[in-house]
Motif scaffolding. Structure first.
Motif, PDB file in Angstrom:
ATOM      1  N   ASP A 242      35.549  48.421  48.654  1.00 32.78           N
ATOM      2  CA  ASP A 242      36.346  47.419  48.029  1.00 32.78           C
ATOM      3  C   ASP A 242      36.749  47.548  46.835  1.00 32.78           C
ATOM      4  OD1 ASP A 242      35.795  46.191  50.702  1.00 32.78           O
ATOM      5  OD2 ASP A 242      34.205  44.779  49.711  1.00 32.78           O
ATOM      6  N   GLU A 245      40.022  49.914  47.006  1.00 36.64           N
ATOM      7  CA  GLU A 245      40.952  49.246  47.271  1.00 36.64           C
ATOM      8  C   GLU A 245      41.843  48.590  45.972  1.00 36.64           C
ATOM      9  OE1 GLU A 245      40.309  46.699  50.330  1.00 36.64           O
ATOM     10  OE2 GLU A 245      39.904  48.263  52.003  1.00 36.64           O
ATOM     11  N   GLN A 248      43.484  50.972  43.651  1.00 27.98           N
ATOM     12  CA  GLN A 248      44.616  51.760  44.263  1.00 27.98           C
ATOM     13  C   GLN A 248      45.665  50.692  44.012  1.00 27.98           C
ATOM     14  OE1 GLN A 248      42.928  52.866  48.065  1.00 27.98           O
ATOM     15  NE2 GLN A 248      42.487  55.097  47.426  1.00 27.98           N
ATOM     16  N   GLU A 249      45.506  49.348  44.469  1.00 26.70           N
ATOM     17  CA  GLU A 249      46.431  48.230  44.266  1.00 26.70           C
ATOM     18  C   GLU A 249      47.119  48.497  43.083  1.00 26.70           C
ATOM     19  OE1 GLU A 249      46.840  43.589  44.374  1.00 26.70           O
ATOM     20  OE2 GLU A 249      45.095  44.565  45.046  1.00 26.70           O
TER      21      GLU A 249
END
Length: 1210
Positions: A242, A245, A248-249
């Motif tokens: 999590d 993610e 990376q966002e």
């Protein structure tokens, strides 16, 4: 995937594909909106008067600026701009001072101060990151500006801002960061579960996560700093996927963000998810766009350090990786920030290996002081502990090891190297008990090879010390543990993935442990030590021919310790590999010369004497008696009082000339050295050979007996050879005595008892003397058992005879002596020896456990008794007494359950006891109706009535009482049950994960096989096309008919010419021109016959394709321990019995029928058994067909000369 915009991506998932060109250096946007100068309006006649303040060259003392801003009533923005300009220059204290005075000067109300309070809160958080973790030495805790101090200031400032406006968006982010920093100061979890987090820390992290989510919500997802904070909180909670993610966002939406850099977080997530190459790629990208990134540099340094740990430390690859980690990355990070805790801790390890201890002290203290990560603080304490360890300050080092361990959780969690270091200190302080406890706990938590090696060495030293002290103490448990641990270490060396280097000390300890009972394994260990030296030779220097390789090995052996070579020769001798033993002794003599040249103070004469004597014994065993005699002559020339050499010479003379020179040499030797026990043993054996055919009826007149008796009375009462010799003579005499009357039987029995006394004495002196044990066995068979000495005799016999009946008898004796643990142990050993379905042994075990349970009031013991009784009944259900045993134990168990307090029993156990009682009542009623009851029928019925009327009511009351007790303590019981269920669930999850991994592995293998098959098909098609093209090229158009015909070959000139041709299967053949078989073959491939060739080519290709999958065959070997009673050796390897197959150059011949000779304690002699054929008429030791053994007599240990003067074994 990143969304495309104007033909370019807005940022790759892991740092690649960003709009920034490769090699372009990004600039941090932090403080980018702070101007280089600012105009502060002042009150005066003109409205445009202002004072310009250079924000790039601010005053060291902000008091003047504060006075100016306060006097001129400057707006909030001026105060904050100047304050941030100070912060930009790393002068955070001045920035804080500006913000505090600015907040006091604000006249616009509380809302005007809100932004300044928020900014002040961030400054305190900044200071907390840079402040020390603990108070520096010499500073009072109340006055120290620690991380906790600044976090408290930040908390109070944030609370003040929240009172003004709790919905102010920047406060959500500040609160999340504050909670992150608070969580970092929490102690680590002490739970042994992997990735466990302290509950209080987890609660703070969840609160931090909520704050970041609030910040994201109010910004409608545009606050990337909040997303970064959320990812950091998830990372701390162990939710790495999590967190990845989120990072990376941020990278996709802000590819030019480098302070903070989301690529660092992406790499850390990949690392935790075990995608280390992806982590390296992310960090390299971070370093590419920001070469001065201290975090990216140190993380890449750690990556290469981790890589270096996966290759052998003596390989060039290790040196390359280690230098790259330290010189290229860690050093650059250190130059960028000398106070970065992670860099300091890493560099401290480098300086520790270089023994630069003062530098280690400075760097380790920095790592401890300034980190907010418990693991880094642990590393710092560990470096300090190692430094004090080197300085021999054991008390301080112990304290530092404890702190390093506790910083990672301690106890069941903790830091493995710190635990091992503390164990090492215990060894240095000679506190071996504590050291073993520490090491055993380490091994329980992780199968650490270094810990096993040290623990195995400690147990081995305990065994060696017991052997040298001469105290008769059972060290079999320590022996098994030592062998188990050291063999596990030895097996781990074979795993190429672990990159472990063999340790000669482990092998030498194993060799010492094995040398008595397993000489072939001891030899293997010594050969492996020798192989370690051979492996040190570089590959480019190793010879290619066998002769050169043999010469090189000889040269290397001459550089080995002579003691090692001598011991190897002794083991070859015991294995009757006399040629190899002779070569080894000769090389050992050459090694002595080299050692003497290198170490002038070393006494090589003793080594040369010992090895020369062993060489002479080897010549004897090989039948080279003249060479042996020459060696002994040389020894006597240097040491004319060397009795052992004279003894061997006399024995050789007796063999070569048994009628004249031999007896004279024996008599001369006995006359000169009659007090030497070895000489007396040889002379006693000689008398027995001479007088074997003229034994007198009166044993007291036997010359051999009188000689042995004289030896025991006048020279050595513990001479084992004389004791066994006398025992044999008494056995022979007893066997020939008459036994018609009771008086004759008594006299015969007394003679056996006399023989047993001698054998028993010999066994006391040498518990492993097989000949004495055999004599006792013969006496017991031929006469009657002596119950008074039964226990001692069985214990002695057990060391040589491993029959189940011996263990059963020992179990009976120990049960009668109420030594229940030993009784159970021996019964279970008997069961394990092909007696697992013996109902009698199971019944004995049930009886023993029941007796133990009654004495110890132990519920588990009663349950074991019931279990064994039920097993016995299951094997022999027709035996009524086994059924009675089960009922009896069930009643006894019910009575025990009733008498136990509620806290020591459960409702389930009480209910089970009730069910068992009902079964017992039914069984007793059925037994009472049986025609052959084990006890009177009335007694059985009375017992059944008591169980029905009394015990049943008592248990009914116990059930009610137990229910009330468990309802009252339900919460505690539920918590215990829940913990048990969670543990079971974790084990089940681990099992499922292992099965899934295995399925995935098999799937990958199937895919690879499919790819190989496809490649084979493509290769077949390609070869077929090439074949058709070649055939077409061989055809031409006939000028007359226009048909396609084969080209004609012109004959080659010269005889004997050869040419090579490549077959369809890729193999090149030699083809002689003009040979008929080749012409037929070529004709077969040409023209219309070419189609017939295709099936053959298909068969060949299919055959080759079938060979491909063979490389997928598994070569894994599962090794299980079969050692008996091993209660601490954890995963002890089974190679106690099958190591011979692991070493290619070890061919050990075993002859179990050969007698084991006796070894004297005061002679370090090599064991020998001279069974060579005697010359005709020569006196020789008793053989299997001799009168001494033809009637079942106990054979003598060996020829006295053989045993008395065996070669020295260093």
């Amino acid at each position: 995937m990143a969304s495309a915009s104007n033909g370019q991506a807005n940022g790759g998932a892991n740092g690649y594909g960003a709009v920034v060109s490769p090699g372009h250096r990004m600039i941090s946007k932090r403080f980018s909106d702070i101007p280089s100068a600012i105009d502060i309006p002042v009150q005066g006649e003109g409205d445009d008067e202002a004072v310009e303040v250079d924000l790039e060259d601010l005053l060291d003392d902000p008091t003047e600026l504060c006075t100016l801003l306060e006097n001129e009533g400057a707006a909030r923005t001026y105060w904050m701009t100047v304050s941030l300009a100070y912060a930009k220059q790393k002068k955070v204290d001045h920035a804080i001072e500006m913000l505090i005075k600015g907040g006091q000067a604000m006249r616009g109300g509380a809302k005007e101060r809100l932004s300044m309070l928020t900014c002040l809160c961030w400054m305190y958080l900044w200071k907390s990151r840079e402040a020390p973790r603990v108070a520096p030495e010499g500073v009072l805790v109340s006055e120290a500006r620690t991380k906790e101090y600044y976090l408290q200031l930040s908390t109070s400032t944030l609370n003040e801002a929240l009172r003004i406006n709790p919905a102010f968006p920047p406060l959500f982010l500040a609160r999340g960061v504050l909670q992150l920093l608070k969580a970092s100061l929490q102690p680590p979890s002490k739970s042994a579960a992997p990735n466990a987090i302290d509950p209080e820390k987890a609660e703070i992290l969840r609160a931090s996560l909520k704050s970041f989510e609030d910040a994201i919500r109010v910004s409608q997802g545009r606050n990337m700093m909040a997303v970064l904070g959320k990812s950091r909180a998830l990372f701390s909670l162990g939710k790495y996927a999590d967190a990845l993610e989120g990072y990376q966002e941020v990278l996709q939406k802000m590819p030019d963000l480098i302070d903070p850099d989301p690529r660092i977080g992406i790499g850390c997530c990949f690392w935790q998810l075990n995608f280390k190459e992806d982590a390296k790629a992310a960090w390299e990208r971070a370093l590419e766009i920001n070469p001065d990134s201290k975090i990216a540099n140190i993380l890449l340094g750690l990556f290469y350090l981790d890589s270096s740990a996966r290759v052998p430390t003596n390989s060039p690859e290790f040196i390359r990786l280690y230098k790259k980690a330290m010189m290229e990355y860690t050093q650059k990070s250190f130059k960028a920030d000398k106070d970065l805790p992670l860099t300091c801790a890493t560099f401290a390890g480098y300086f520790l290996s270089a023994k630069k201890l003062p530098t280690v002290d400075v760097l380790a203290h920095k790592a401890i002081q300034y980190t907010d990560v418990n693991a880094i603080a642990s590393d710092g304490w560990y470096m300090l502990a190692r430094k004090e360890h080197y300085n021999d300050d054991y008390e301080t080092a112990t304290d530092y090891y404890r702190r390093a361990d506790e910083a990672r959780g301690g106890a069941d969690r903790g830091f493995l190297p710190a635990k091992f270091g503390a164990a090492q200190l215990s060894v240095l302080k000679s506190d071996y008990g504590e050291a073993k406890l520490r090491l055993e706990k380490i091994i329980q938590q992780s199968k650490n090879i270094e810990s096993m090696a040290l623990l195995g060495t400690l147990y081995a030293e305990e065994v060696f010390a017991s052997q040298q002290s001469g105290v008769k103490e059972d060290k079999s448990t320590e022996f098994k543990k030592a062998v188990g641990y050291l063999e596990t270490v030895r097996s781990a060396w074979k795993d190429s993935k672990k990159n472990l280097l063999p340790d000669a000390s482990v092998l030498l300890n194993l060799a010492r442990l094995y040398e008595t009972d397993h000489p072939e394994k001891s030899l293997q260990c010594l050969q492996q030590v020798e192989q370690i030296e051979f492996n040190q030779v570089p590959d480019d220097e190793k010879p290619e021919s066998e002769e050169e390789e043999a010469a090189l090995k000889t040269s290397i052996r001459e550089g080995l310790p002579p003691q090692l070579l001598n011991n190897m020769g002794c083991f070859y001798y015991q294995a009757e590999k006399f040629d190899q033993a002779r070569d080894m002794f000769q090389i050992a003599l050459s090694a002595c010369i080299k050692v003497g040249e290198k170490q002038e103070d070393m006494d090589t004469d003793a080594l040369v004497t010992t090895i020369s004597y062993n060489l002479g014994r080897t010549y004897e065993a090989s039948g080279l008696l003249d060479d042996a005699n020459t060696v002994y002559e040389g020894l006597l020339t240097r040491h004319n009082d060397y009795t052992d050499a004279r003894t061997r010479q006399a024995y050789i003379a007796l063999r070569q000339n048994p009628t004249e020179d031999g007896p004279k040499a024996i008599a001369k030797l006995y006359q000169d050295a009659s007090a030497d026990l070895e000489v007396r043993a040889l002379y006693g054996w000689y008398l027995g050979r001479v007088h074997s055919r003229k034994r007198t009826g009166n044993i007291a007149e036997d010359p051999e007996l009188r000689h042995y008796k004289h030896t025991l009375q006048q020279y050595e009462k513990h001479d084992r050879y004389a004791l066994i010799g006398m025992g044999n003579l008494y056995l022979m005499t007893a066997r020939e005595m008459r036994r018609e009357t009771d008086q004759e039987k008594q006299k015969r029995s007394n003679m056996y008892i006399k023989a047993v006394e001698f054998f028993d004495k010999a066994l006391q002196l040498d518990p492993k003397n097989a000949y004495a044990a055999q004599g006792i066995a013969i006496a017991l068979v031929e006469d009657k058992k002596d119950y008074k000495t039964a226990l001692s005799i069985f214990l002695k016999v057990l060391e040589t005879v491993k029959d189940p009946s011996v263990y059963v008898n020992l179990g009976h004796i120990f049960a009668e002596l109420k030594q229940f643990s030993k009784a159970v142990e021996h019964y279970e050993i008997a069961l394990s020896k092909d007696r697992s379905h013996d109902a009698q042994i199971l019944a004995c075990l049930g009886r023993t456990w029941l007796a133990r349970g009654k004495i110890e009031k132990s519920l588990p013991a009663y349950q074991e008794a019931l279990d064994y009784s039920q097993k016995a009944l299951a094997i022999a259900p027709e035996q009524v007494h086994f059924k009675f045993n089960v009922a009896f134990v069930q009643i006894q168990l019910a009575m025990l359950i009733y008498n136990l307090p509620e806290a020591q029993r459960t409702l389930t156990e009480v209910q089970a006891a009730v069910a068992g009682l009902e079964e017992a009542i039914e069984s007793l009623e059925a037994i009472s109706q049986h025609p052959q009851t084990p006890y009177p029928k009335g007694d059985i019925e009375q017992r059944a009535n008591m169980a029905r009327n009394t015990i049943r009511k008592q248990l009914d009351r116990s059930i009610q009482a137990q229910k009330e007790y468990e309802e009252k303590n339900a919460e505690k019981l539920q918590a215990n049950r829940q913990r048990r269920e969670e543990a079971l669930k974790k084990r089940e999850d681990a099992k499922k994960a292992a099965e899934a991994a295995e399925m995935e592995r098999k799937s990958k293998i199937a895919e690879e096989r499919q790819k190989i098959a496809e490649r084979d098909r493509e290769l077949a098609e390609m070869r077929a096309a090439e074949s058709m093209a070649a055939e077409a090229a061989e055809l031409t158009t006939d000028s007359e008919t226009g048909d396609k015909v084969k080209r004609k070959k012109k004959p080659r000139g010269g005889a004997g010419g050869r040419r090579k041709r490549k077959n369809d299967d890729g193999i090149t053949d030699d083809d002689e021109s003009g040979t008929e078989p080749k012409r037929r073959s070529r004709a077969k491939r040409s023209g219309d016959d070419s189609d017939e060739d295709k099936p053959k080519k298909k068969r060949r290709l299919a055959k080759k394709g079938q060979e491909k999958p063979s490389k997928f065959k598994s070569s894994e070997i599962v090794v299980e321990s079969d050692s008996e009673g091993d209660d601490g050796a954890a995963d002890a390897a089974k190679e106690m019995d099958n190591d011979v197959g692991d070493e290619p150059a070890m061919d050990v011949d075993e002859d179990e029928a050969a007698p084991v000779p006796t070894r004297r304690a005061n002679r370090r002699a090599m064991i020998d058994s001279d069974d060579e054929d005697e010359d005709e008429g020569a006196p020789a030791p008793a053989q299997d067909g001799s009168p001494a053994t033809a009637n079942g007599d106990t054979p003598m240990a060996d020829t006295p000369a053989n045993n008395a003067n065996d070669s020295d074994d260093e």
